[in-house]
Design an enzyme around this catalytic site. Sequence first.
Site, short mmCIF file in Angstrom:
data_model
loop_
_atom_site.label_atom_id
_atom_site.label_comp_id
_atom_site.label_asym_id
_atom_site.label_seq_id
_atom_site.Cartn_x
_atom_site.Cartn_y
_atom_site.Cartn_z
N GLU A 103 4.10 -17.03 -6.75
CA GLU A 103 4.79 -17.41 -5.87
C GLU A 103 4.45 -18.78 -4.96
O GLU A 103 5.60 -19.36 -4.46
CB GLU A 103 5.50 -16.62 -4.81
N GLU A 123 4.22 -7.87 -9.99
CA GLU A 123 4.19 -6.86 -8.49
C GLU A 123 4.89 -5.49 -9.08
O GLU A 123 4.07 -4.90 -9.18
CB GLU A 123 5.39 -7.32 -8.20
#
Length: 681
Positions: A103, A123
């Site tokens: 990210e 995740e």
Amino acid sequence: MTVTIAREDTIAVVTVDNPPVNALSQALRQALVDTVAELDADAGVKAVVLLCAGRTFIAGADVSEFDKPPLPPHLPDVVASIENAKKPWVAAIHGSALGGGLEVTLGCAYRVALSTASLGLPEVKLGIIPGAGGTVRLPRLIGAAAAVDLVTSGSPVGVKRARDLGLIDAVIDSDLRAGAIAFAKSVAEEPLPQPISSRAVPAVETGFWESAEKAVAAKARREVAPLRALASIRKASEAEFADAMAFERETFLELRGSSQATALRHVFFAERAAPRPPELSGITPRDIRSAAVIGGGTMGAGIAAALLDAGLPVTLIERDTAAVERGLANIRSIFEGSVKRGRITKDVADQRTASVIGSDDYGLLADTDLVIEAVFEDLAVKRAVFEKLSDICRPDAVLATNTSYLDPDAISEGVRQPERFLGLHFFSPAHVMKLLEIVPTATTSPEVLATGFALARLLGKIPVRAGICDGFIGNRILKVTRAQAERLLLSGATPSAVDAAMRAFGLPMGPFEAQDLGGLDIAAFQRKAARARGETPFAPVADRLCAIERFGQKSGGGWYDYLPVDRAPKPSETVAAIIAEEMGGRTQRVWDEASIADAIILPMVNEAMRILEEHIALRSADIDLVKIHGYGFPRWRGGPMHYAGERGLGEVVAVLDRLSAEGLAEPPCDGLRRAATQPAL
Ligand code: 3H9
């Protein structure tokens, strides 16, 4: 100092150094925000390279912070500050850019990577979704379909695929720092590219979201995060950037505290602790560059395939030429299966098959580093094997038995240099199952034990140290599970009701389906041996099924009937009649799914507590790993011990007390009763 800045002419090189994996701790997040401000204010800097020290790029958020309230600056703000920087930031990736690490790169104007790097958003494997724009920026960069694949699978991609997807801008073959600086210089004077946040998500085909939802739901089974991640990507495709970010953040924060995420975090840390038992700290393992397997049956061939997969040359020893040929054919068929499933290419399969030699001559093992025995489960047969190996192998060669039920101490009697002997208990199919129970004997040296753990790492297995007892950790608990399953039958539950309840709990199959698949004969053989030792294993129905040769799928019937064309289990009248006879005058009970699951899982926990008390397992988390990686216990439940802790040990004790009062389980052991009075397991 987590972040340092160096100058190369007009290029600032920002190096993140936060060992072991550069996780985005609060200190690192703050340092990155401060660095953006500092470099924005520096007129001499035209572009910025973001590098990481150590073995990897940023591997994500600091998972150990997830049990505490989030502290500012929050990661979405860090990413936004990099994206809003006045100069182009170039992420220079080596190792893995994962989760929050990826990210951060999506905030950068450009991404370059070493050809060996990998990138991903794992995740969902932690029961959460990306929480810093992963689901919002990624579809804007690579399109919704590719983003859905990457995010909902949680699997990383290599650089080639990342380049094809448009996830990275350039591949650097060597000297990442120099290559990234050169890249930064080449873009320093260009206008800044449009930030990803202000790009639109390319349109998807009609019906895309509906079919993606079906596919993701089918794969996720009962895991919550993949579908929530999909919903977030969909929102990102249909809403404004800011709204989508708010939606993602809300979902991330909600899931972070969920019981699935807590369980998956527990497994994450358990998996990282298991390979490093404290007693082995500082002990250097022996080098393993060649291996041999004695016995080419299902287990031996699977072990050989696992060793070959890890790049070790293997010698397969069998008792005669015909058995050697059968063993080699077993190995070949494993690799053919891997090619069919798309796991490896035909070329790779051919290379691996070419790395195995089959022979009936033990003399070939004179210079082999590791020998694993996987012959018939008979003490005399195994001892004879190790006697020969003692004569032939180098004194420093590691000798291992793959026994599942025999006593490794007894097998090792007669081995010269017994300090080099240990148990390495693989699970079938050995080239697939991740669990490896590592069983030291009374004489195994620390160096040889450390070699077992090093081997597990090489094979990509999860090693769990187990002490010596009947069945070690996993199979000892399995015996209790099977006895419980039969107790349920004798008190009114049917095999299909028990299996359905365990599937509803999250196991891939119930205890009766599993026995039919694996075959009832092996357990019958073990019960016979146990009875010969004076034990009284409880399996009245299974014993009768074996007596009429109902061994499971392979004999056309076991707990269920099977048609020749079909593996679908059908309830069996024969089995129902045997159960009715065995029930005698026992009290019948009405069982629902939850109480069936309790009657199977909680006695498992009771046995596990005994295993801990006897120091057969080092840690309760190790028992969780055994059940997850060897027996299909749902990962998202964290394993039986984590599950019991979540249920509350007081409640576990109360349920076991009730079951034992009805003769449906053993009473809770002292260790469990004691633990129930303490705050947490
Ligand atoms: C995330 O990023 C959420 C964001 O979207 C949103 C935020 C707002 N945190 O595996 P290893 C420790 S979620 C803390 O043996 P390897 C690990 O416990 C995160 N610690 O190394 C171990 O500690 P110890 C998404 C971590 O070389 C040590 O590092 N990211 C973390 O075999 C070495 O670990 C992931 O899920 C972490 N994130 O493999 C990536 N990661 O030495 C998870 C590792 O005390 N990590 N540790 O036992 C990995 O996949 C592997 O560690 C990696 C290196 C491939 C990086």
